[in-house]
Write an enzyme that holds these catalytic residues in place. Structure first.
Site, PDB file in Angstrom:
ATOM      1  N   THR A 180     -24.564  26.626 -25.869  1.00 56.04           N
ATOM      2  CA  THR A 180     -24.399  25.296 -26.917  1.00 56.04           C
ATOM      3  C   THR A 180     -25.035  24.201 -26.170  1.00 56.04           C
ATOM      4  O   THR A 180     -25.802  23.649 -26.897  1.00 56.04           O
ATOM      5  CB  THR A 180     -23.228  25.181 -27.662  1.00 56.04           C
ATOM      6  OG1 THR A 180     -22.731  26.258 -28.127  1.00 56.04           O
ATOM      7  CG2 THR A 180     -22.970  24.023 -28.505  1.00 56.04           C
ATOM      8  N   ILE A 181     -24.521  24.050 -24.935  1.00 50.95           N
ATOM      9  CA  ILE A 181     -25.008  22.962 -24.315  1.00 50.95           C
ATOM     10  C   ILE A 181     -26.266  22.904 -23.922  1.00 50.95           C
ATOM     11  O   ILE A 181     -27.112  21.911 -24.279  1.00 50.95           O
ATOM     12  CB  ILE A 181     -24.196  22.674 -22.860  1.00 50.95           C
ATOM     13  CG1 ILE A 181     -22.690  22.513 -23.324  1.00 50.95           C
ATOM     14  CG2 ILE A 181     -24.774  21.385 -21.989  1.00 50.95           C
ATOM     15  CD1 ILE A 181     -21.801  22.747 -21.971  1.00 50.95           C
ATOM     16  N   LYS A 211     -27.233  27.452 -35.806  1.00 44.48           N
ATOM     17  CA  LYS A 211     -26.366  28.593 -35.406  1.00 44.48           C
ATOM     18  C   LYS A 211     -26.145  29.258 -36.487  1.00 44.48           C
ATOM     19  O   LYS A 211     -25.508  29.163 -37.385  1.00 44.48           O
ATOM     20  CB  LYS A 211     -25.011  27.975 -35.219  1.00 44.48           C
ATOM     21  CG  LYS A 211     -23.883  28.724 -34.588  1.00 44.48           C
ATOM     22  CD  LYS A 211     -24.126  29.239 -33.305  1.00 44.48           C
ATOM     23  CE  LYS A 211     -23.101  30.068 -32.729  1.00 44.48           C
ATOM     24  NZ  LYS A 211     -22.951  30.218 -31.075  1.00 44.48           N
ATOM     25  N   GLY A 269     -27.745  31.959 -30.644  1.00 45.38           N
ATOM     26  CA  GLY A 269     -27.113  33.090 -30.806  1.00 45.38           C
ATOM     27  C   GLY A 269     -25.654  32.899 -30.348  1.00 45.38           C
ATOM     28  O   GLY A 269     -25.222  32.079 -30.197  1.00 45.38           O
ATOM     29  N   GLY A 310     -22.280  34.736 -28.115  1.00 46.84           N
ATOM     30  CA  GLY A 310     -22.214  35.621 -27.321  1.00 46.84           C
ATOM     31  C   GLY A 310     -23.450  36.152 -26.328  1.00 46.84           C
ATOM     32  O   GLY A 310     -24.367  35.320 -26.280  1.00 46.84           O
TER      33      GLY A 310
END
Length: 203
Positions: A16-17, A32, A95, A97
């Site tokens: 995410t970062i 997302k 994505g 995971g």
């Protein structure tokens, strides 16, 4: 124009970062497709706090912090992969995971990426274990014909791990984000500018 997917070698490694860094630096919309774990906060909120101005709504929002296939079952929802269609135009899609996380009991994220035919940026740790996880992820993507734009590392510098993965995996090393404290839009923007070249994400 940037149009790519950010995936990872595992969960909780900083996808995410990394997605926020790319999207904010290039003013590209973020998406997302499947958000699990609503009680823990949404990734869309996190990227907004890190300077991303345009965010597309998720196709599915699931309650439990589990793999999407199981989180959907817990919510009594049936995920339809044909309904998960990337928005048109510039896009940074993230994505959930790792690359082989199940979307449904019959479809993995790597399979979904292959359907979309969009290039992938693989986010990976720099720490112990990353060589195995990274090379397995690269093999899984290539086996499905998913184009790999390159690998982006997250964590403390580990020159040998990074070089080994790039050489054996035959992938471009895009750069590295260090752990940031504080983590905010300004610190992330500076770290991305210091560690990456925007043009590498456009080729």
């Amino acid at each position: 124009m940037i149009r790519l997917i950010v995936t990872g070698t595992d969960t909780g490694i900083g996808k995410t970062i990394m997605s926020a860094a790319i999207a904010a630096a290039t003013d590209t919309p973020y998406w997302k497709p499947i958000q699990s774990g609503l009680a823990d906060g949404e990734d869309a909120d996190a990227v907004a706090a890190l300077g991303v101005r345009q965010i597309h709504p998720s196709a599915y929002r699931l309650t439990a912090p589990l793999s999407p296939h199981r989180a959907a079952e817990c919510d009594g929802i049936t995920i339809d992969p044909d309904a998960i269609v990337p928005p048109e135009g510039p896009l940074v899609a993230e994505g959930a995971g790792g690359v082989l996380v199940p979307v449904t009991r019959d479809l993995l994220f790597a399979d979904l990426f292959a359907r979309w035919n969009m290039p992938v940026v693989l986010a990976a740790r720099t720490s112990l274990g990353t060589i195995n996880h990274s090379l397995l992820s690269i093999e899984a993507l290539r086996a499905r014909g998913v184009p790999i734009r390159g690998i982006a590392f997250i964590g403390d510098a580990n020159a040998d791990n990074e070089a080994t993965i790039a050489a054996i995996g035959k992938v471009r090393r895009l750069g590295r984000l260090p752990w940031l404290d504080p983590l905010d839009a300004a610190s992330l923007g500076q770290a991305f500018a210091d560690g990456f070249r925007i043009e590498d994400f456009m080729q």
